[in-house]
Design a protein around this motif. Structure first.
Motif, PDB file in Angstrom:
ATOM      1  N   ALA A 102      30.288  68.867  -4.860  1.00  0.00           N
ATOM      2  CA  ALA A 102      31.276  68.900  -5.796  1.00  0.00           C
ATOM      3  C   ALA A 102      32.068  70.082  -5.778  1.00  0.00           C
ATOM      4  O   ALA A 102      31.972  70.899  -5.263  1.00  0.00           O
ATOM      5  CB  ALA A 102      30.623  69.024  -7.462  1.00  0.00           C
ATOM      6  N   THR A 103      33.452  69.798  -6.094  1.00  0.00           N
ATOM      7  CA  THR A 103      34.386  70.918  -6.047  1.00  0.00           C
ATOM      8  C   THR A 103      35.207  71.157  -7.485  1.00  0.00           C
ATOM      9  O   THR A 103      35.573  70.220  -7.988  1.00  0.00           O
ATOM     10  CB  THR A 103      35.472  70.354  -5.134  1.00  0.00           C
ATOM     11  N   GLY A 104      35.320  72.308  -7.962  1.00  0.00           N
ATOM     12  CA  GLY A 104      35.797  72.662  -9.224  1.00  0.00           C
ATOM     13  C   GLY A 104      37.299  72.636  -9.170  1.00  0.00           C
ATOM     14  O   GLY A 104      37.923  72.359  -8.140  1.00  0.00           O
ATOM     15  N   LEU A 105      37.802  72.752 -10.314  1.00  0.00           N
ATOM     16  CA  LEU A 105      39.290  72.884 -10.549  1.00  0.00           C
ATOM     17  C   LEU A 105      39.939  73.915  -9.632  1.00  0.00           C
ATOM     18  O   LEU A 105      41.160  73.886  -9.519  1.00  0.00           O
ATOM     19  CB  LEU A 105      39.788  72.774 -11.898  1.00  0.00           C
TER      20      LEU A 105
ATOM     21  N   ILE B 193      28.194  69.121 -17.133  1.00  0.00           N
ATOM     22  CA  ILE B 193      29.110  68.963 -16.182  1.00  0.00           C
ATOM     23  C   ILE B 193      30.294  69.604 -16.208  1.00  0.00           C
ATOM     24  O   ILE B 193      31.144  68.998 -17.336  1.00  0.00           O
ATOM     25  CB  ILE B 193      29.055  67.204 -15.745  1.00  0.00           C
ATOM     26  N   ALA B 194      30.809  70.235 -15.430  1.00  0.00           N
ATOM     27  CA  ALA B 194      32.104  70.809 -15.337  1.00  0.00           C
ATOM     28  C   ALA B 194      33.391  69.979 -14.649  1.00  0.00           C
ATOM     29  O   ALA B 194      32.950  69.142 -13.991  1.00  0.00           O
ATOM     30  CB  ALA B 194      32.304  72.147 -14.660  1.00  0.00           C
TER      31      ALA B 194
ATOM     32  N   SER C 140      36.016  61.916 -10.198  1.00  0.00           N
ATOM     33  CA  SER C 140      36.903  62.881 -10.907  1.00  0.00           C
ATOM     34  C   SER C 140      36.550  63.085 -12.270  1.00  0.00           C
ATOM     35  O   SER C 140      37.026  62.178 -13.147  1.00  0.00           O
ATOM     36  CB  SER C 140      38.332  62.637 -10.702  1.00  0.00           C
ATOM     37  N   VAL C 141      35.825  64.085 -12.869  1.00  0.00           N
ATOM     38  CA  VAL C 141      35.437  64.204 -14.164  1.00  0.00           C
ATOM     39  C   VAL C 141      36.394  65.057 -14.843  1.00  0.00           C
ATOM     40  O   VAL C 141      36.856  66.074 -14.433  1.00  0.00           O
ATOM     41  CB  VAL C 141      34.022  64.916 -14.400  1.00  0.00           C
TER      42      VAL C 141
ATOM     43  N   SER D 180      43.105  65.587 -13.606  1.00  0.00           N
ATOM     44  CA  SER D 180      43.231  64.408 -13.053  1.00  0.00           C
ATOM     45  C   SER D 180      43.371  64.312 -11.743  1.00  0.00           C
ATOM     46  O   SER D 180      44.140  63.133 -11.137  1.00  0.00           O
ATOM     47  CB  SER D 180      44.181  63.342 -13.969  1.00  0.00           C
ATOM     48  N   GLY D 181      43.354  65.409 -10.828  1.00  0.00           N
ATOM     49  CA  GLY D 181      43.460  65.305  -9.580  1.00  0.00           C
ATOM     50  C   GLY D 181      45.036  65.943  -9.332  1.00  0.00           C
ATOM     51  O   GLY D 181      45.546  66.071  -7.907  1.00  0.00           O
ATOM     52  N   GLY D 182      45.511  66.722 -10.137  1.00  0.00           N
ATOM     53  CA  GLY D 182      46.954  67.252  -9.799  1.00  0.00           C
ATOM     54  C   GLY D 182      48.124  66.259 -10.153  1.00  0.00           C
ATOM     55  O   GLY D 182      49.392  66.566 -10.099  1.00  0.00           O
ATOM     56  N   ASP D 183      47.940  65.144 -10.503  1.00  0.00           N
ATOM     57  CA  ASP D 183      48.943  63.965 -11.161  1.00  0.00           C
ATOM     58  C   ASP D 183      49.464  64.542 -12.190  1.00  0.00           C
ATOM     59  O   ASP D 183      48.503  64.383 -13.326  1.00  0.00           O
ATOM     60  CB  ASP D 183      48.255  62.419 -10.928  1.00  0.00           C
TER      61      ASP D 183
END
Length: 702
Positions: free
Chosen positions: A133-136, A165-166, A188-189, A203-206
């Motif tokens: 997992a990778t955080g924001l 879950i972060a 993507s949580v 949301s992944g930078g969108d």
């Protein structure tokens, strides 16, 4: 009663519906729920309104209409069933994605994720595991404490089932009862509720809002498109699976980490795969850092800079493999102690992996300012004039800088004040740490990788050893036939007149090394040969560069002989004639035993299944009798004492075709003029214990 097609009231014995013309004698499917069908069309005027009390004789038209409407009902009812599988409560269609896909899907914590064997066949029993997992913030999230889920039924699971879950992107696998672990698309949580919107960074930078689904379906790739994949073989290893695969490969080549201690306990060093670590160098991607040493070379030269290698491996998503991003050597102190050195910059970035040499040069590897991974800095302090200590030149990436600027850069990079060291060879005072601690770290990291991805790698190897073709029948290298021979060459070596120590013309000496062969594939012969040739080349290079006044003696010649070969086990020796160009030189002989099938080093007694204590007891008596009965001995009955027992604590046993022998070098028990000696102490053939076998295994004088 009511018409099953349009719902209008009709007489109990009516043949046709007076509103829609449906044939009431034909059984109709049960009506679907009102939520799943559109409103009924307005009823047609009854026949009586057009001037007649009975249906018109043109009933074929009405029958066609009735049949068409019946088909609509069937289709809508079927759609309702599918929507219950693929859609939310309002009947909307659920998104469908594919196992192994790399495009992430945005979900809320309570979005249902339904793995399926096909769109109409949800999986019933499976295990769900978070692998990575990778955080924001771009940093890796520790997933080792996230539990695995045992899921039963068709309703799937949600990320909330794992607990707290972060927000971040999670790599998740699903393992069916009768299948292999399969990665679903990256999850993507994000904060939000199903049916609502989430956007921006979460949301992944969108920057556009993303609607969060009630449910998503995950299915295998479409067989009709040629993938032909089912759920019995992993489609991907993932980052940690690729790293574990690489670690297992390195362990196979170099052996697992082992701690070697000298007999007096003064020196400790590591051999095999010495260090395994997972390091985030500041860009959010954990990399695999390894250090390894060839066990035979390390045992002979633990403090030489050729004894260990260091590598940094990254993960390539497209190829699903570990890729080599940097290789070099560990750091070395002035005393020759090998260690891994990590610097932690004062600004919180990094860390950097540093290759430090005793000559005050530093290769600093990590993430550079442009975000690329590699050598970020090369720092050095050298003297432009070696005879003048005041001519110190400081360089950064090849450019000279003032001393103050150099010191500032070193401090900012974390030199000294923020350095973490992993020691592979011991310092005498132990101030730098204990190599045994590093061995423990390595074992912990390997265990972590096994817990994160061992089942994935195991499943991949069960299907196909290299995951690129059909599985091959494994070869047992112990069943192969082995052979070995010495390859020799004549070398011109430097020479000096031992009277006035003036250089002379080079002299020619014969040098040799062993080359082994095997009757098939799968053995360690190639690795053994590469090691032997490497040692030979290293020794030869040192000889050709030798000058009088060097601290170490010059090796005039090096020879090798194969003394034992049974199955895959080989016993051999390496002989060296060395000199400082004094009155006379010395000979050095070292014995080795190796399993050519695996590359594992053995002791002579291990190869024959002999107890070491029994061997020592037998050898001590034979050695005592031999010394006291042989001319030129330095001991007699009154002085020999416990010398034989003390001698046997060292490495003096050889494995030969006659059995285990004991090698006595120059000055060990005899005067120099008497030369070296060798006696048989554990016979396996016709020769008796105590036999002098010196001539049988001696190299010809040259």
């Amino acid at each position: 009663m009511f018409c099953p097609s349009c719902g209008s009231p009709v007489e109990d014995d009516a043949r046709f519906c007076t509103s829609c013309g449906a044939d009431l004698a034909v059984p109709s499917p049960a009506p679907p729920s009102l939520e799943s069908i559109p409103p009924a069309p307005s009823p047609a005027p009854p026949a009586s309104a057009q001037g007649g009390g009975a249906p018109r004789q043109g009933g074929v038209r009405w029958q066609i209409v009735a049949i068409a409407l019946s088909l609509v009902v069937i289709i809508v009812a079927g759609a309702g069933i599918a929507m219950r599988l693929l859609g939310g409560e309002d009947g909307s269609s659920s998104p469908t994605c594919v196992f192994g896909a790399r495009e992430s899907v945005s979900v809320s914590r309570v979005t249902r994720i339904v793995p399926a064997a096909s769109e109409a066949n949800p999986l019933q029993n499976y295990v769900v595991c978070v692998r990575e997992a990778t955080g924001l913030d771009g940093r890796a999230i520790d997933v080792s404490g996230i539990p695995r889920l045992d899921v039963e039924g068709e309703t799937g699971f949600s990320m909330a089932d794992f607990g707290e879950i972060a927000e971040g992107i999670y790599e998740v696998t699903v393992t069916p009862d009768d299948g292999a672990p399969q990665f679903i698309p990256p999850v993507s949580v994000v904060d939000g509720e199903p049916g609502g919107d989430a956007g921006g960074e979460a949301s992944g930078g969108d920057s556009d809002a993303v609607e969060l689904p009630e449910e998503i379906i995950v299915v295998p790739p479409d067989h009709s498109e040629g993938s032909g994949h089912d759920l019995s073989v992993p489609m991907r290893l993932g980052r940690y699976g690729a790293y574990l695969d690489k670690v297992r490969e390195l362990q196979l080549v170099h052996g697992e980490v082992s701690v070697v201690t000298t007999s007096d306990g003064g020196d400790v060093w590591l051999s095999g795969l010495c260090y395994v670590g997972l390091v985030d160098f500041g860009d959010g991607a954990e990399r695999l850092v390894v250090a390894y040493g060839d066990s035979e070379l390390v045992s002979r030269h633990p403090y030489l800079d050729e004894s260990y290698a260091v590598e940094v491996w990254g993960y390539d998503v497209e190829s699903d493999e570990a890729v080599l991003e940097w290789s070099g050597k560990p750091s070395y102190t002035n005393g020759g102690y090998a260690h891994l050195s990590f610097w932690y910059p004062v600004d919180g970035t990094g860390p950097y992996l540093v290759q430090e040499s005793p000559d005050s040069s530093f290769v600093v590897t990590g993430v550079s300012e442009d975000g690329a991974f590699g050598v970020a800095y090369e720092l050095a302090q050298t003297f432009s004039d070696p005879t003048d200590a005041l001519t110190l030149v400081n360089t950064v990436n090849g450019e000279a800088v003032e001393g103050a600027a150099f010191s500032r850069i070193m401090t900012e990079l974390g030199f000294d004040a923020a350095t973490r060291v992993f020691l592979m060879t011991s310092s005498f005072d132990g101030s730098m740490g204990d190599p045994s601690d590093v061995a423990g770290i390595t074992q912990e990291t390997v265990a972590l990788l096994e817990s994160l991805a061992g089942d994935i790698v195991d499943a991949a190897l069960r299907e196909d050893g290299d995951r690129t073709g059909e599985a091959e029948e494994p070869v047992n290298p112990a069943t192969l036939t082995y052979a070995g021979e010495e390859v020799t060459e004549v070398v011109s070596v430097p020479a000096y007149n031992n009277a006035d120590l003036a250089p002379m013309d080079p002299i020619e000496r014969t040098w040799g090394y062993l080359v082994f062969s095997a009757s098939g594939e799968g053995s360690a012969v190639d690795r053994v040969n590469a090691r032997l040739k490497g040692d030979f080349d290293e020794e030869l290079a040192a000889t050709l560069a030798w000058t009088y006044g060097s601290a170490e003696p010059e090796c005039l010649r090096q020879r090798s002989s194969l003394d034992y070969l049974a199955g895959s086990v080989a016993g051999y020796r390496i002989y060296r004639n060395v000199t400082l160009w004094g009155a006379h030189g010395n000979s050095e002989t070292e014995g080795y035993v190796i399993d050519l099938a695996t590359g594992e080093e053995l002791e002579p007694w291990e190869a024959l299944g002999v107890d070491r204590s029994e061997l020592d007891e037998a050898a001590a008596g034979l050695l005592r009798d031999y010394v006291l009965s042989t001319e030129g001995a330095l001991y007699d009955e009154g002085t020999i004492g416990n010398t034989p027992e003390e001698f046997l604590a060292g490495d003096h046993y050889m494995l030969t075709e006659d059995g285990i022998t004991l090698y006595l070098g120059d000055y060990d028990f005899f005067a120099y003029a008497a030369g070296h000696h060798e006696i048989l102490v554990w016979p396996t053939g016709e020769k008796a214990a105590g036999t002098d076998v010196t001539a049988a295994y001696a190299f010809p004088y040259e």
